[in-house]
Design a protein around this motif. Structure first.
Motif, PDB file in Angstrom:
ATOM      1  N   ASP A   1       0.865  -1.152   0.114  1.00  0.00           N
ATOM      2  CA  ASP A   1      -0.011   0.092  -0.129  1.00  0.00           C
ATOM      3  C   ASP A   1       0.988   1.288   0.061  1.00  0.00           C
ATOM      4  N   GLN A   2       1.813   1.191   0.705  1.00  0.00           N
ATOM      5  CA  GLN A   2       2.761   2.411   0.739  1.00  0.00           C
ATOM      6  C   GLN A   2       3.558   2.477  -0.417  1.00  0.00           C
ATOM      7  N   TYR A   3       3.872   1.412  -1.027  1.00  0.00           N
ATOM      8  CA  TYR A   3       4.511   1.480  -2.542  1.00  0.00           C
ATOM      9  C   TYR A   3       3.641   2.078  -3.516  1.00  0.00           C
ATOM     10  N   LEU A   4       2.183   1.613  -3.392  1.00  0.00           N
ATOM     11  CA  LEU A   4       1.374   1.848  -4.537  1.00  0.00           C
ATOM     12  C   LEU A   4       0.828   3.421  -4.161  1.00  0.00           C
ATOM     13  N   ARG A   5       0.798   3.947  -2.841  1.00  0.00           N
ATOM     14  CA  ARG A   5       0.700   5.432  -2.760  1.00  0.00           C
ATOM     15  C   ARG A   5       1.919   6.281  -3.313  1.00  0.00           C
ATOM     16  N   ALA A   6       3.182   5.807  -3.033  1.00  0.00           N
ATOM     17  CA  ALA A   6       4.287   6.597  -3.602  1.00  0.00           C
ATOM     18  C   ALA A   6       4.086   6.510  -5.005  1.00  0.00           C
ATOM     19  N   LEU A   7       3.958   5.383  -5.655  1.00  0.00           N
ATOM     20  CA  LEU A   7       3.766   5.361  -7.205  1.00  0.00           C
ATOM     21  C   LEU A   7       2.532   6.163  -7.879  1.00  0.00           C
ATOM     22  N   LYS A   8       1.436   6.381  -6.986  1.00  0.00           N
ATOM     23  CA  LYS A   8       0.361   7.249  -7.522  1.00  0.00           C
ATOM     24  C   LYS A   8       0.979   8.674  -7.280  1.00  0.00           C
ATOM     25  N   LYS A   9       1.539   8.839  -6.244  1.00  0.00           N
ATOM     26  CA  LYS A   9       2.300  10.242  -6.050  1.00  0.00           C
ATOM     27  C   LYS A   9       3.059  10.649  -6.911  1.00  0.00           C
ATOM     28  N   SER A  10       3.910   9.796  -7.245  1.00  0.00           N
ATOM     29  CA  SER A  10       4.813  10.135  -8.318  1.00  0.00           C
ATOM     30  C   SER A  10       4.577  10.095  -9.921  1.00  0.00           C
ATOM     31  N   LEU A  11       3.461   9.543 -10.143  1.00  0.00           N
ATOM     32  CA  LEU A  11       2.756   9.621 -11.326  1.00  0.00           C
ATOM     33  C   LEU A  11       1.914  10.735 -11.384  1.00  0.00           C
ATOM     34  N   ALA A  12       1.500  11.278 -10.267  1.00  0.00           N
ATOM     35  CA  ALA A  12       0.781  12.667 -10.380  1.00  0.00           C
ATOM     36  C   ALA A  12       1.635  13.642 -10.667  1.00  0.00           C
ATOM     37  N   LYS A  13       2.830  13.638 -10.010  1.00  0.00           N
ATOM     38  CA  LYS A  13       3.944  14.727  -9.869  1.00  0.00           C
ATOM     39  C   LYS A  13       4.403  14.771 -11.295  1.00  0.00           C
ATOM     40  N   ALA A  14       4.546  13.393 -12.023  1.00  0.00           N
ATOM     41  CA  ALA A  14       5.069  13.409 -13.428  1.00  0.00           C
ATOM     42  C   ALA A  14       4.029  14.015 -14.352  1.00  0.00           C
ATOM     43  N   GLU A  15       2.895  13.595 -14.207  1.00  0.00           N
ATOM     44  CA  GLU A  15       1.919  14.307 -15.228  1.00  0.00           C
ATOM     45  C   GLU A  15       1.747  15.822 -14.958  1.00  0.00           C
ATOM     46  N   GLU A  16       1.882  16.121 -13.610  1.00  0.00           N
ATOM     47  CA  GLU A  16       1.874  17.589 -13.365  1.00  0.00           C
ATOM     48  C   GLU A  16       2.934  18.466 -14.116  1.00  0.00           C
ATOM     49  N   SER A  17       4.208  17.540 -14.063  1.00  0.00           N
ATOM     50  CA  SER A  17       5.326  18.158 -14.476  1.00  0.00           C
ATOM     51  C   SER A  17       5.218  18.233 -16.073  1.00  0.00           C
ATOM     52  N   GLU A  18       4.782  17.182 -16.686  1.00  0.00           N
ATOM     53  CA  GLU A  18       4.488  17.231 -18.151  1.00  0.00           C
ATOM     54  C   GLU A  18       3.415  18.353 -18.524  1.00  0.00           C
ATOM     55  N   ARG A  19       2.686  18.739 -17.802  1.00  0.00           N
ATOM     56  CA  ARG A  19       1.712  19.740 -17.890  1.00  0.00           C
ATOM     57  C   ARG A  19       2.121  21.056 -17.980  1.00  0.00           C
ATOM     58  N   LEU A  20       3.014  21.070 -16.939  1.00  0.00           N
ATOM     59  CA  LEU A  20       3.704  22.464 -16.704  1.00  0.00           C
ATOM     60  C   LEU A  20       4.618  22.752 -17.875  1.00  0.00           C
TER      61      LEU A  20
END
Length: 334
Positions: free
Chosen positions: A88-107
């Motif tokens: 669960d910790q790994y999945l949360r970190a992965l989701k957070k990282s994916l969201a950050k990567a998507e936001e970085s790509e959008r920016l």
């Protein structure tokens, strides 16, 4: 890059899950061997009758099966619970990282779109007015054309300068250039540079300094201090519009204190933590379009930290914003 690191961590976690199974198997074998060796010796010491011995062996076997079953259940349950928690910790970190990567790509996409617009607009203006001058070099509007070319050229130069500065900061190649200067000249220089822009935006600029000219000479990076003030004031003019803007430069002990306050729309709490990130722009209104690439405040923060200073923001929606910067300096002429 962050996602690849997390994937590697996930593989490592999967490998680590094999260890609990090996531990459980080893514990089971050790307990079995110990139980057989010890229990048989005890039975031989206590029981002489063969029938009783057989019955005791049967009970002993059932006891071992029941006890080890409970023990295995506990160990397996604890192991699975730990694995689920880690997953669960790994999945949360992965989701957070994916969201950050998507936001970085959008920016980055927004940055490239803004870059095209911010470069094309002044360039088209320069080329257009240059063509008009070429067609009619001695016309009545020559002075106006030259002024527009000059203004757009400066705008383009500022844009390129910010991109170069940010690139230099990210690569760690930005250095300090200390020089002795009169602290009172900081506000004077910025006032002269931004007076035209303030009039154009109908901003009410006010400048304050607690020391008189030629009274205090300090040793610091003058150009970076000026760059900080320019960006903060331009942002205030952009946001506050027709409002009042105050800029103060004070000397307190061995610290230069810069303060820029406006009575514009303010910044919401959720945006106050992100405005110092690259490419971030917070629209003061839904209809207003901001100029620039979202590099001004990140450069201000990076320059402040490079000089060993601190930056703080106090803002409330509808009541304006106050940026405060404290930067250490060395007194040359107290």
């Amino acid at each position: 890059m962050e996602i690849s690191i997390l994937m590697k961590v996930g593989v490592m976690m999967q490998r680590e899950h094999v260890l609990p199974s090996l531990k459980i198997t080893l514990i089971y074998l050790l307990l079995g061997c110990a139980w057989i060796a010890v229990s048989d010796r005890l039975l031989l010491l206590w029981i002489d009758d063969i029938d009783t011995m057989r019955l005791a062996q049967t009970y002993k076997g059932w006891f071992y099966v029941g006890a080890t079953a409970l023990l295995m259940f506990f160990l397996v349950y604890r192991s699975l619970h730990k694995q689920n928690r880690e997953r669960d910790q790994y999945l949360r970190a992965l989701k957070k990282s994916l969201a950050k990567a998507e936001e970085s790509e959008r920016l980055k996409t927004a940055f490239l779109n803004n870059l095209c617009h911010e470069v094309r607009t002044p360039m088209n203006s320069i080329l257009g007015f240059s063509r008009l001058l070429e067609e009619n070099p001695s016309g009545d509007n020559t002075e106006s054309y030259v002024r527009h070319i000059h203004q757009n050229g400066n705008q383009l130069m500022e844009l390129i300068t910010d991109i170069i500065i940010m690139s230099s900061l990210e690569s760690g190649n930005e250095d300090l250039h200390q020089e002795a200067f009169d602290i009172a000249t900081l506000t004077e220089i910025v006032k002269d540079e931004l007076e035209t822009l303030a009039k154009k935006e109908e901003a009410d600029l006010h400048f304050y300094c607690n020391v008189k000219k030629d009274q205090v000479i300090v040793l610091a990076d003058k150009e970076k201090l000026l760059h900080i003030l320019r960006h903060l004031l331009k942002n205030a003019i952009e946001y506050a519009g027709h409002g009042k803007i105050e800029c103060s430069c004070q000397l307190s002990g061995n610290e230069i204190q810069l303060r820029v306050a406006d009575n514009g729309p303010g910044i919401t709490p959720e945006h106050q933590g992100t405005i110092f990130e690259r490419f971030r722009q917070v629209l003061p209104t839904e209809k207003k379009i901001l100029r620039g690439l979202g590099l001004g405040l990140p450069i201000v923060k990076a320059y402040t930290e490079l000089m060993g200073g601190e930056i703080s923001l106090v803002s409330e929606p509808g009541k304006g914003s106050v940026f405060c910067i404290d930067i250490p300096c060395e007194l040359v002429k107290p």
